[in-house]
Design a protein around this motif. Sequence first.
Motif, short mmCIF file in Angstrom:
data_model
loop_
_atom_site.label_atom_id
_atom_site.label_comp_id
_atom_site.label_asym_id
_atom_site.label_seq_id
_atom_site.Cartn_x
_atom_site.Cartn_y
_atom_site.Cartn_z
N LEU A 129 6.25 -1.43 3.29
CA LEU A 129 4.89 -1.45 2.47
C LEU A 129 4.93 -1.05 1.18
O LEU A 129 4.25 -1.30 0.29
N ASN A 154 0.79 -1.25 0.01
CA ASN A 154 0.03 0.00 0.00
C ASN A 154 0.70 1.36 0.11
O ASN A 154 1.55 1.62 0.96
N GLN A 182 2.43 7.58 4.32
CA GLN A 182 1.92 8.01 5.52
C GLN A 182 2.91 7.65 6.74
O GLN A 182 3.02 8.55 7.58
N THR A 229 0.02 4.31 -0.11
CA THR A 229 -0.39 5.63 0.46
C THR A 229 0.06 5.37 1.74
O THR A 229 0.37 6.24 2.66
N ALA A 230 -0.25 4.05 2.63
CA ALA A 230 0.11 3.85 3.78
C ALA A 230 1.67 4.01 4.18
O ALA A 230 2.14 4.38 5.01
#
Length: 310
Positions: free
Chosen positions: A255, A13, A19, A15-16
């Motif tokens: 990730l 992921n 973040q 996006t994760a």
Amino acid sequence: MKQVVSLPSHAGNQTAAAQAMLAAMAIIGVTDNAVPLMAETIGLGQFYLLRTLVALPILWAMSQMGFGTLLPHRVGAVVLRAMLVATSMVFYFSAVALMPIAQALAGLFTSPIIIVVVSVLFMRLRIGLVRIAAVIGGFVGVMFVLQPDFSAFDWMILLPVAGGFFYALGSIVTGTMCKDESTVSMLFVYLLAQGMIGGLFLAGIELWPLPVAEGAEGFVTRGWVWPVWEMSHLILLQGFAAVGGVFLITKAYQLGEASFVAVFEYSVLLVGPAIAWLAYGQVLNFGQIFGIGLIVLAGSTLALRSSKGA
């Protein structure tokens, strides 16, 4: 404090991952701004040692919870990496205490440039015009941020650059010799190296006392100071940040794709100076803002091109 851990990239992921990296850089951008406050009272050796004593129990708890073993497989390689990174942080934290954090971070972020230069000179890496331009642009950006006065040169300006140099060497060792080590074991050995350096600093100052200036200017030469209770919250903050920041960085690389994630590390060049502006009133001029932009562009280019090998 920038703490890169080299791990194999996994599809995940994105996006994760972004973040997690942004959260890590936010932690580092905030906690590194606490160093000047601590430097007013305690010294570098005491700072290093107390930071380690707080972080080690947290790391032990993480190992018991299954995050990884404390003992490395290749002890020599992990110790070498730990000493290089711990040495780089000596220069970096000294710079944070003695100069605006934007300048300290700019010097530390010469590491991607130094990695490329060392790889070309000693590891026979062949690079294209894009990465050559990125190295030159990054160097120019660092000069804009540091703004050295060549008519009255101050050697202190080299502190963060020395940090970037040793950090680059540590990163090369991480990527070539420590790929199969767990993050917990590498952090454990790094913290031990950090504590040992702190102890050696304190012992050296005890045996060969040096003049100690008032306030933050005495950070490097100051010995052990009592009491420290009034800044215990800052010491605890540093210990938790030493572990939490690295955990989030590692999670980001697990990730997401490495070259994508690396770009988000440069957010600390925005967070750190922003917190310094709010907390201490440190203001960047146009040239320094331009220099930070060049460093971000150069570092991002190097990260993205490294995945393409061009």
